[in-house]
Design a protein around this motif. Structure first.
Motif, mmCIF file in Angstrom:
data_model
loop_
_atom_site.group_PDB
_atom_site.id
_atom_site.type_symbol
_atom_site.label_atom_id
_atom_site.label_comp_id
_atom_site.label_asym_id
_atom_site.label_seq_id
_atom_site.Cartn_x
_atom_site.Cartn_y
_atom_site.Cartn_z
ATOM 1 N N HIS A 270 -47.849 -13.553 -2.202
ATOM 2 C CA HIS A 270 -46.815 -13.256 -1.746
ATOM 3 C C HIS A 270 -46.573 -12.719 -1.729
ATOM 4 N N LYS A 271 -45.318 -12.904 -1.237
ATOM 5 C CA LYS A 271 -43.858 -11.074 -1.004
ATOM 6 C C LYS A 271 -43.207 -10.564 -1.670
ATOM 7 N N LYS A 272 -43.131 -12.021 -2.845
ATOM 8 C CA LYS A 272 -42.027 -11.265 -3.652
ATOM 9 C C LYS A 272 -42.081 -10.568 -4.957
ATOM 10 N N THR A 273 -43.788 -10.111 -5.111
ATOM 11 C CA THR A 273 -44.241 -9.255 -5.922
ATOM 12 C C THR A 273 -43.527 -7.970 -6.636
ATOM 13 N N HIS A 276 -44.640 -5.736 -3.859
ATOM 14 C CA HIS A 276 -44.100 -5.744 -2.395
ATOM 15 C C HIS A 276 -42.234 -5.420 -2.093
ATOM 16 N N VAL A 277 -41.889 -5.689 -3.287
ATOM 17 C CA VAL A 277 -40.278 -5.364 -3.126
ATOM 18 C C VAL A 277 -39.657 -4.042 -3.642
ATOM 19 N N ARG A 400 -32.467 -7.849 -11.177
ATOM 20 C CA ARG A 400 -33.864 -9.087 -11.215
ATOM 21 C C ARG A 400 -34.937 -7.432 -11.106
ATOM 22 N N LYS A 401 -34.725 -6.604 -10.446
ATOM 23 C CA LYS A 401 -35.427 -5.217 -9.650
ATOM 24 C C LYS A 401 -36.582 -4.773 -11.155
ATOM 25 N N LEU A 404 -38.488 -7.022 -13.148
ATOM 26 C CA LEU A 404 -39.553 -7.281 -12.696
ATOM 27 C C LEU A 404 -40.337 -5.800 -13.180
ATOM 28 N N GLU A 491 -44.291 -16.163 -11.869
ATOM 29 C CA GLU A 491 -44.023 -15.242 -10.362
ATOM 30 C C GLU A 491 -44.830 -14.574 -10.375
ATOM 31 N N HIS A 557 -46.950 -20.796 -1.822
ATOM 32 C CA HIS A 557 -47.020 -19.633 -1.511
ATOM 33 C C HIS A 557 -48.684 -19.496 -1.237
#
Length: 695
Positions: A270-273, A276-277, A400-401, A404, A491, A557
């Motif tokens: 998915h694009k929330k790893t 990706h972000v 959040r970042k 991560l 996630e 996803h």
């Protein structure tokens, strides 16, 4: 009022600084000042060439860039457009287009090439004819049997711009027109905006299998346009005032990183790893900044060149290209240089780089060291990351970042710590602990600064205990059992945090065992407490159940194939946890673990059957494969593991798989030579550490 215009201001009136556009007045855009402002006696702000990009972050500075074409180039372009289709020849050219279209058969592909932009371009004379590149579908593809060891760089961004559509609904840029502009002196692409760079990354024809190395095929066909070093390429030069040269293959390498390398780091799609972000946007931002001639800090340059190095090493392994391997070494040295300079000022006040930028740079070097198979170097970067997080990250409010990034560090650190078991009392670790303690920030860490066991009594009750936000975020190395609802491991990696806690507990119990055997700590666990904790941990591991995908929230996803692969990864992880526990804690005979070994092997084969194109490179696969393969005794099972590591090495192009297999084969050979199944990877690691320290 004359002719509907306001009279000029009287002497002594206040001079305004607004432009005509602000006052909604027609402006002639004269330079340096417009006539309308001169007529009204206003101070004209003028019209500058600078194009600026707005930022969503109000605190960030505005970026300016030069126009794509200079004033002289725009004049030449206008003159060329006029001379390409003079008014007296327009009617004749239209007739030629009609005749050419009417004479063509319905099945014939007609290409209109009269005039500018491929419509009214007059055919040039033989002496002035411009060679245009062939269509994309006619690029020569290297034969599979051809030698590609002397592979060269890809076509540069200039070629990419020539060969993709600007936007849906817009006609494609004419290669002849673009080349005529590139022939002009002092031309470069330094003013390429971040939006255009994103467009290049998204629409450049690198997705097409005819011009991209195929990392999922064992016999990949590399195009001649990407492998022939004799092809001349034009590098992207920074705008005036910049001192950093932008690598000419940066766009190509970032494309490969985003499309292929990311799959090695996480099994979820998915694009929330974090990649990706965080990692890819940061690399794109560095690319745009270098193209516009900006000065970047060492943290950003470290992450940028480290990313290029990872991608180049991957391409070199896939295509068997010495060129890409050399490029990877070049970018590796640049990343290491910037890392050294970054760490010299990482703890300065005021800070020279953002917290996320510095941590991303260190984690990039961790990934680079792991992919190159250099565990000793990875150990150093892991310790730097731990020191930086404990001194700069735990006491702050975590976005959040940031969380991560912390999850990425801990996930990789746990697997590293489970195998690299001989560095507990290294000088570097002692120095890191002393630095954290002397800073006064050690109390911000909920866990201890060494991997020692937490004094829990009932593991089952501890695992059901709910941890609050402070404990969940600041228990960096997962020392205390419990539940934390805001965890991000499922996630990002598809693995429950409970499983990572169990791995941490096994590591810590093994550390207590080693300390007791070497009599390093007089206050260590006694035999009764050790057996009690080992039994509790064993029972919990044996009762471990594979979680459902619905509990992860990944069902929307993941495709059915992806879910099947993730389920097999979890099963392999569960079996490997048991193998790791029994060998690390009880040191039982390997013959008693063969059922679990074949269980891990079967999970790997199930993933092969589900989708043979998947690069099984995430830590969730390579770790259980290593743990199980070391204990394999059946030659056929050993051969299955060898094939898996070799296939993964060929598909990913990274040397870590081959080096891991070499370590496994060394253990197998020692078992055959000594006829003793008690030889384990633990023995190999201890022996290696003894040789390194001269013991």
């Amino acid at each position: 009022m004359r002719n509907g215009m306001l009279p000029p201001p009287a002497a002594g009136e206040i001079t305004l600084t607004f432009q005509c556009r602000t006052r909604h007045v027609k402006c002639d855009e004269g330079r340096p000042t417009c006539l309308m402002c001169a007529y009204f006696g206003l101070e004209c702000a003028g019209y500058k060439k600078d194009i600026f990009f707005e930022s969503k972050n109000p605190a960030s500075r505005i970026r300016f860039r030069r126009p794509l074409l200079t004033e002289e180039e725009r004049k030449r372009m206008s003159q060329w457009l006029i001379t390409s289709a003079p008014p007296k020849s327009t009617h004749r050219l239209l007739l030629q287009i009609d005749e050419q279209s009417e004479s063509a058969s319905p099945l014939e592909n007609v290409e209109v090439s009269h005039g500018p932009f491929g419509v009214f371009r007059v055919q040039p004379s033989r002496n002035a004819q411009i060679a245009t590149p062939p269509p994309l579908d006619q690029h020569p593809i290297a034969d599979e049997s051809e030698d590609t060891t002397n592979s060269g760089p890809p076509q540069d961004v200039t070629h990419m711009i020539d060969s993709f559509s600007v936007a849906p609904g817009m006609s494609q840029w004419s290669p002849g027109f673009m080349e005529s502009l590139l022939e002009q002196p002092d031309h470069d692409l330094s003013s390429t905006s971040p939006d255009l760079l994103d467009l290049i990354m998204d629409q450049a024809p690198l997705e097409d299998t005819s011009i991209t190395p195929q990392p999922y095929q064992l016999t990949s066909t590399i195009p001649e346009t990407l492998c022939n070093p004799s092809i001349t390429t034009t590098s992207i030069t920074p705008a005036p005032g910049g001192s950093r040269a932008l690598p000419q293959d940066a766009v190509f390498l970032l494309k490969h990183y985003s499309s292929t390398v990311i799959s090695l780091m996480t099994p979820v799609r998915h694009k929330k790893t974090p990649w990706h972000v965080l990692f890819i946007p940061h690399a794109k931002d560095c690319l745009a900044a270098l193209a516009m001639g900006e000065e970047l800090n060492h943290a950003s340059l470290c992450a940028f060149y480290g990313t290029l190095a990872i991608s180049a090493f991957s391409l070199g392994g896939v295509s068997r290209s010495q060129f890409w391997l050399d490029q990877g070494r070049l970018y590796l040295r640049q990343a290491q240089d910037h890392t050294r300079l970054m760490l010299m000022t990482a703890y300065n006040i005021p800070k020279l780089a953002k917290y996320k930028s510095t941590l991303m740079a260190i984690l990039t070097m961790v990934q680079l060291s792991n992919f190159c198979g250099n565990r000793n170097e990875a150990e150093g970067y892991f310790l730097e990351a731990e020191k930086f997080i404990r001194m700069k990250g735990l006491k702050r409010r975590k976005s959040r970042k940031v969380r991560l990034l912390h999850h990425c560090y801990v996930f990789e650190r746990m697997f590293h710590e489970s195998i690299f078991i001989c560095g507990e009392n290294s000088n570097q670790r002692r120095n890191v602990r002393r630095a954290i303690e002397s800073s006064g920030l050690a109390p911000a860490s909920v866990d201890g600064l060494s991997f020692r066991l937490y004094k829990w009594k009932n593991l089952h009750q501890e695992m059901l205990r709910v941890r609050d936000r402070e404990e969940g975020e600041n228990d960096l190395h997962l020392e205390r059992p419990g539940l934390f609802s805001a965890t991000l491991y499922p996630e990002i990696f598809g693995i429950p945090e409970t499983w990572m806690i169990l791995l941490s507990l096994i590591i810590r119990l093994g550390t207590e065992k080693d300390a007791s055997e070497q009599q390093r700590t007089p206050n260590g666990l006694n035999l009764k407490d050790f057996i009690s904790r080992a039994k509790s941990l064993e029972e919990y591991i044996n009762r471990l159940e594979r979680p459902s995908q619905a509990s992860f929230g990944l069902g929307t996803h993941q495709s059915s194939v992806d879910q099947h692969i993730l389920e097999n990864m979890l099963e392999a992880m569960r079996q490997a946890l048991a193998i790791y526990f029994y060998r690390r804690i009880y040191d039982i005979d390997a013959s008693m673990l063969q059922e679990k070994v074949t269980g891990v092997r079967d999970c790997l084969l199930q993933c092969e059957y589900a989708d043979s194109s998947v690069v099984h490179g995430s830590a969730g696969f390579i770790w259980p494969a290593f743990i199980a393969a070391c204990e394999a005794e059946d030659p056929k099972v050993q051969e299955s593991f060898s094939t898996w590591f070799e296939m993964s090495s060929q598909r990913s192009g990274l040397s870590c798989f081959g080096q891991t297999l070499a370590s496994i084969e060394k253990i197998w050979q020692e078992k055959r030579d000594g006829n003793g199944s008690s030889v384990t990877w633990v023995d190999l690691m201890k022996r290696t550490a003894s040789l390194q320290h001269g013991v």
